[in-house]
Design a protein around this motif. Structure first.
Motif, PDB file in Angstrom:
ATOM      1  N   VAL A  59       0.841  -1.197   0.000  1.00 31.09           N
ATOM      2  CA  VAL A  59       0.000   0.000   0.000  1.00 31.09           C
ATOM      3  C   VAL A  59       0.879   1.251   0.000  1.00 31.09           C
ATOM      4  N   GLN A  60       1.980   1.214   0.743  1.00 27.34           N
ATOM      5  CA  GLN A  60       2.888   2.355   0.799  1.00 27.34           C
ATOM      6  C   GLN A  60       3.616   2.549  -0.537  1.00 27.34           C
ATOM      7  N   GLN A  61       3.986   1.452  -1.190  1.00 29.40           N
ATOM      8  CA  GLN A  61       4.617   1.559  -2.506  1.00 29.40           C
ATOM      9  C   GLN A  61       3.640   2.149  -3.520  1.00 29.40           C
ATOM     10  N   GLU A  62       2.393   1.716  -3.443  1.00 31.71           N
ATOM     11  CA  GLU A  62       1.370   2.247  -4.343  1.00 31.71           C
ATOM     12  C   GLU A  62       1.173   3.746  -4.116  1.00 31.71           C
ATOM     13  N   ALA A  63       1.211   4.180  -2.859  1.00 27.21           N
ATOM     14  CA  ALA A  63       1.082   5.605  -2.550  1.00 27.21           C
ATOM     15  C   ALA A  63       2.259   6.389  -3.130  1.00 27.21           C
ATOM     16  N   GLY A  64       3.457   5.804  -3.092  1.00 29.37           N
ATOM     17  CA  GLY A  64       4.628   6.439  -3.695  1.00 29.37           C
ATOM     18  C   GLY A  64       4.482   6.584  -5.204  1.00 29.37           C
ATOM     19  N   LEU A  65       3.971   5.543  -5.852  1.00 25.64           N
ATOM     20  CA  LEU A  65       3.737   5.603  -7.294  1.00 25.64           C
ATOM     21  C   LEU A  65       2.683   6.651  -7.639  1.00 25.64           C
ATOM     22  N   ARG A  66       1.620   6.720  -6.833  1.00 28.86           N
ATOM     23  CA  ARG A  66       0.587   7.733  -7.067  1.00 28.86           C
ATOM     24  C   ARG A  66       1.182   9.141  -6.999  1.00 28.86           C
ATOM     25  N   SER A  67       2.054   9.370  -6.033  1.00 29.17           N
ATOM     26  CA  SER A  67       2.705  10.675  -5.915  1.00 29.17           C
ATOM     27  C   SER A  67       3.542  10.972  -7.151  1.00 29.17           C
ATOM     28  N   PHE A  68       4.269   9.978  -7.631  1.00 32.32           N
ATOM     29  CA  PHE A  68       5.075  10.172  -8.842  1.00 32.32           C
ATOM     30  C   PHE A  68       4.194  10.499 -10.037  1.00 32.32           C
ATOM     31  N   TYR A  69       3.124   9.739 -10.226  1.00 31.28           N
ATOM     32  CA  TYR A  69       2.238   9.970 -11.373  1.00 31.28           C
ATOM     33  C   TYR A  69       1.545  11.332 -11.280  1.00 31.28           C
ATOM     34  N   LYS A  70       1.274  11.780 -10.050  1.00 31.85           N
ATOM     35  CA  LYS A  70       0.684  13.105  -9.890  1.00 31.85           C
ATOM     36  C   LYS A  70       1.681  14.169 -10.356  1.00 31.85           C
ATOM     37  N   LEU A  71       2.948  13.998 -10.015  1.00 34.72           N
ATOM     38  CA  LEU A  71       3.981  14.921 -10.500  1.00 34.72           C
ATOM     39  C   LEU A  71       4.087  14.849 -12.026  1.00 34.72           C
ATOM     40  N   ALA A  72       4.037  13.641 -12.570  1.00 35.50           N
ATOM     41  CA  ALA A  72       4.146  13.471 -14.025  1.00 35.50           C
ATOM     42  C   ALA A  72       2.983  14.151 -14.740  1.00 35.50           C
ATOM     43  N   SER A  73       1.784  14.054 -14.178  1.00 33.74           N
ATOM     44  CA  SER A  73       0.623  14.645 -14.843  1.00 33.74           C
ATOM     45  C   SER A  73       0.690  16.165 -14.867  1.00 33.74           C
ATOM     46  N   GLY A  74       1.389  16.769 -13.934  1.00 34.61           N
ATOM     47  CA  GLY A  74       1.526  18.218 -13.898  1.00 34.61           C
ATOM     48  C   GLY A  74       2.766  18.736 -14.604  1.00 34.61           C
ATOM     49  N   SER A  75       3.597  17.828 -15.127  1.00 30.39           N
ATOM     50  CA  SER A  75       4.858  18.263 -15.725  1.00 30.39           C
ATOM     51  C   SER A  75       4.639  19.116 -16.971  1.00 30.39           C
ATOM     52  N   CYS A  76       3.670  18.792 -17.808  1.00 29.89           N
ATOM     53  CA  CYS A  76       3.403  19.601 -19.000  1.00 29.89           C
ATOM     54  C   CYS A  76       2.899  20.985 -18.609  1.00 29.89           C
ATOM     55  N   ALA A  77       2.094  21.069 -17.563  1.00 25.98           N
ATOM     56  CA  ALA A  77       1.590  22.377 -17.129  1.00 25.98           C
ATOM     57  C   ALA A  77       2.753  23.290 -16.737  1.00 25.98           C
ATOM     58  N   MET A  78       3.740  22.730 -16.049  1.00 24.49           N
ATOM     59  CA  MET A  78       4.893  23.518 -15.643  1.00 24.49           C
ATOM     60  C   MET A  78       5.722  23.949 -16.859  1.00 24.49           C
ATOM     61  N   VAL A  79       5.892  23.045 -17.815  1.00 22.66           N
ATOM     62  CA  VAL A  79       6.644  23.361 -19.026  1.00 22.66           C
ATOM     63  C   VAL A  79       5.927  24.452 -19.823  1.00 22.66           C
ATOM     64  N   LEU A  80       4.598  24.364 -19.895  1.00 23.87           N
ATOM     65  CA  LEU A  80       3.821  25.379 -20.619  1.00 23.87           C
ATOM     66  C   LEU A  80       3.907  26.746 -19.937  1.00 23.87           C
ATOM     67  N   GLU A  81       3.969  26.769 -18.614  1.00 23.21           N
ATOM     68  CA  GLU A  81       4.096  28.031 -17.878  1.00 23.21           C
ATOM     69  C   GLU A  81       5.436  28.701 -18.124  1.00 23.21           C
ATOM     70  N   THR A  82       6.460  27.904 -18.396  1.00 24.91           N
ATOM     71  CA  THR A  82       7.816  28.450 -18.415  1.00 24.91           C
ATOM     72  C   THR A  82       8.449  28.544 -19.795  1.00 24.91           C
ATOM     73  N   ILE A  83       8.504  27.448 -20.560  1.00 22.43           N
ATOM     74  CA  ILE A  83       9.332  27.473 -21.763  1.00 22.43           C
ATOM     75  C   ILE A  83       8.652  27.050 -23.055  1.00 22.43           C
ATOM     76  N   ALA A  84       7.418  26.559 -22.994  1.00 20.05           N
ATOM     77  CA  ALA A  84       6.843  25.957 -24.198  1.00 20.05           C
ATOM     78  C   ALA A  84       5.458  26.487 -24.525  1.00 20.05           C
ATOM     79  N   ASP A  85       5.141  26.431 -25.829  1.00 21.52           N
ATOM     80  CA  ASP A  85       3.797  26.754 -26.302  1.00 21.52           C
ATOM     81  C   ASP A  85       2.916  25.508 -26.382  1.00 21.52           C
ATOM     82  N   SER A  86       3.546  24.348 -26.563  1.00 22.28           N
ATOM     83  CA  SER A  86       2.795  23.095 -26.589  1.00 22.28           C
ATOM     84  C   SER A  86       3.612  22.019 -25.900  1.00 22.28           C
TER      85      SER A  86
END
Length: 132
Positions: A59-86
């Motif tokens: 269960v703890q490993q799954e929670a760690g993976l969920r945290s990673f995937y949450k970061l991954a899902s927001g990675s494009c938003a951060m890139v769009l805010e800073t350096i990219a148009d798409s």
């Protein structure tokens, strides 16, 4: 004889097929990576999470993976805010390791989640312009 010629023709055509799938520029030569205005951006993330005694490790490993995937899902938003148009996430890889305190680890038991996030981005036009 006809079968041999058909097989040879099919083999020759199949070796040429990748050339037809290439994207060509206006001069007719194949584009190199980045010439279409898109580039690949890759981010690496490592998270260490202390293991809570008395809770199921899976269960703890799954929670760690969920945290990673949450970061991954927001990675494009951060890139769009800073350096990219798409931005488009093209690949995600993860690895989860658990280290037991009985192995002599001074920090106690830990779960480590590591991963890579690959994205295809189009940089903002202002990034290529020299500063005034």
């Amino acid at each position: 004889m006809y079968l041999k010629m058909t097989i040879i023709a099919a083999l020759l055509c199949s070796t040429v097929a990748p050339a037809f799938s290439q994207v060509l520029d206006e001069t007719g030569r194949p584009r190199r990576p980045g010439e279409d205005g898109l580039a690949r951006v890759q981010s690496g993330i490592t998270m260490s999470i202390p293991v809570k005694d008395g809770e199921d490790i899976a269960v703890q490993q799954e929670a760690g993976l969920r945290s990673f995937y949450k970061l991954a899902s927001g990675s494009c938003a951060m890139v769009l805010e800073t350096i990219a148009d798409s931005c488009e996430v093209t690949n995600v890889t993860t690895n989860v390791n658990a280290r037991d305190r009985s192995m002599g680890a001074a920090a106690g038991s830990q779960i480590t989640v590591t991963g890579q996030i690959a994205m295809k981005v189009k940089f903002k036009a202002s990034l290529g312009k020299p500063a005034p």
